[in-house]
Design an enzyme around this catalytic site. Sequence first.
Site, PDB file in Angstrom:
ATOM      1  N   ASN A 156      57.330 -23.202  57.452  1.00 38.63           N
ATOM      2  CA  ASN A 156      56.330 -24.393  57.410  1.00 38.63           C
ATOM      3  C   ASN A 156      55.037 -23.933  58.025  1.00 38.63           C
ATOM      4  OD1 ASN A 156      55.791 -27.038  56.833  1.00 38.63           O
ATOM      5  ND2 ASN A 156      56.277 -27.464  58.936  1.00 38.63           N
TER       6      ASN A 156
ATOM      7  N   HIS B 265      52.265 -26.082  60.241  1.00 46.13           N
ATOM      8  CA  HIS B 265      51.932 -27.134  60.880  1.00 46.13           C
ATOM      9  C   HIS B 265      50.390 -27.314  61.641  1.00 46.13           C
ATOM     10  CE1 HIS B 265      52.575 -31.012  62.844  1.00 46.13           C
ATOM     11  NE2 HIS B 265      52.155 -30.339  63.997  1.00 46.13           N
TER      12      HIS B 265
ATOM     13  N   ASP C 227      58.897 -30.172  62.827  1.00 44.40           N
ATOM     14  CA  ASP C 227      57.750 -29.393  63.461  1.00 44.40           C
ATOM     15  C   ASP C 227      58.493 -28.573  64.772  1.00 44.40           C
ATOM     16  OD1 ASP C 227      56.263 -30.423  61.409  1.00 44.40           O
ATOM     17  OD2 ASP C 227      55.608 -32.110  63.019  1.00 44.40           O
TER      18      ASP C 227
ATOM     19  N   GLU D 103      44.541 -22.103  58.744  1.00 42.04           N
ATOM     20  CA  GLU D 103      45.945 -22.252  58.290  1.00 42.04           C
ATOM     21  C   GLU D 103      45.993 -21.424  56.805  1.00 42.04           C
ATOM     22  OE1 GLU D 103      47.258 -26.238  57.343  1.00 42.04           O
ATOM     23  OE2 GLU D 103      46.193 -27.020  58.883  1.00 42.04           O
TER      24      GLU D 103
ATOM     25  N   MET E 188      56.140 -33.456  52.439  1.00 44.38           N
ATOM     26  CA  MET E 188      56.122 -34.690  53.525  1.00 44.38           C
ATOM     27  C   MET E 188      57.517 -35.542  53.556  1.00 44.38           C
ATOM     28  SD  MET E 188      53.279 -34.376  54.743  1.00 44.38           S
ATOM     29  CE  MET E 188      52.910 -35.935  55.601  1.00 44.38           C
ATOM     30  N   ARG E 189      58.699 -34.536  53.219  1.00 42.29           N
ATOM     31  CA  ARG E 189      59.996 -35.175  53.207  1.00 42.29           C
ATOM     32  C   ARG E 189      60.515 -34.434  54.400  1.00 42.29           C
ATOM     33  NH1 ARG E 189      60.397 -39.711  51.740  1.00 42.29           N
ATOM     34  NH2 ARG E 189      62.634 -39.627  51.664  1.00 42.29           N
TER      35      ARG E 189
ATOM     36  N   GLY F  61      47.902 -29.454  48.372  1.00 44.29           N
ATOM     37  CA  GLY F  61      48.053 -27.989  47.926  1.00 44.29           C
ATOM     38  C   GLY F  61      47.264 -26.737  48.272  1.00 44.29           C
ATOM     39  N   SER F  62      46.300 -27.157  49.175  1.00 41.83           N
ATOM     40  CA  SER F  62      45.522 -25.993  49.596  1.00 41.83           C
ATOM     41  C   SER F  62      45.894 -24.842  50.262  1.00 41.83           C
ATOM     42  CB  SER F  62      44.227 -26.568  50.293  1.00 41.83           C
ATOM     43  OG  SER F  62      44.546 -27.017  51.661  1.00 41.83           O
ATOM     44  N   ASN F  63      47.185 -25.094  50.918  1.00 38.83           N
ATOM     45  CA  ASN F  63      47.957 -23.926  51.649  1.00 38.83           C
ATOM     46  C   ASN F  63      48.629 -23.274  50.433  1.00 38.83           C
ATOM     47  OD1 ASN F  63      47.844 -23.676  54.623  1.00 38.83           O
ATOM     48  ND2 ASN F  63      47.768 -25.791  54.404  1.00 38.83           N
TER      49      ASN F  63
END
Length: 224
Positions: free
Chosen positions: A116, A118, A154, A183, A99-100, A21-23
């Site tokens: 999102n 990436h 993506d 990011e 990650m789903r 969860g850094s973003n």
Amino acid sequence: MNAPQATAPRKRVAVLISGRGSNMEALIAACADPAFPAGIVSVISNRADAKGLERAQAAGLSTTVIDHKAFAGREPFEAALSAHIEAVGADIICLAGFMRLLTAGFVSRWQDRMINIHPSLIPAFRGLHTHERVIEAGVRVHGCTVHFVRAEMDEGPIIVQAALPVRPDDTADSLGARVLTREHQIYPLALRLLAEGKVRVEGNRAIIDAAADDITLINPPLSA
Ligand code: GRF
């Protein structure tokens, strides 16, 4: 004395995570500024052990675990996800290391309201292990992208990208660490542009309002 300026209500954001969860933390930090045009109303993880949950709770945010393994398939999992996101009244979904894969039905329901991050300059290096693959491919420039989510992994209109040089002595870890710093800069920027209504989608392209003043952040100095 002038009448106080009416400010637009902050957009309500649901952040979806699966890991550290850094973003998400970068988004939390941006949203902590009352002048930022968005606020996080819910952090949702599909994994109970996601480190990001503790970080979100430490920031005083409401967190929810919706474990995909508790459902018979993608659709019922996403139905529970949608029910929660609608219950909290989110306007925008930010995927932050979620990650789903999401079904076309869920994606179209949130068309142009779900973004999102990436860790590559898409359309190059979609998928996992981007930093390793970049080094193996010998490319000289790498980076990260915030984009609208489409059903294909993506893919989707690009809102902001940051590019940086690949150094001859880079490892996947050293390169990944520099990308991650970028990011954390571009995700809040992209959310701000979207929340301020400065992004519109035309076909496969996201068009950014020319008046967006700090757009130069997408061109960090090459020494970075
Ligand atoms: C980031 O590299 C992001 O670009 C990718 O997954 C990673 C998540 O990291 N989608 P974090 O959970 O935000 O620290």
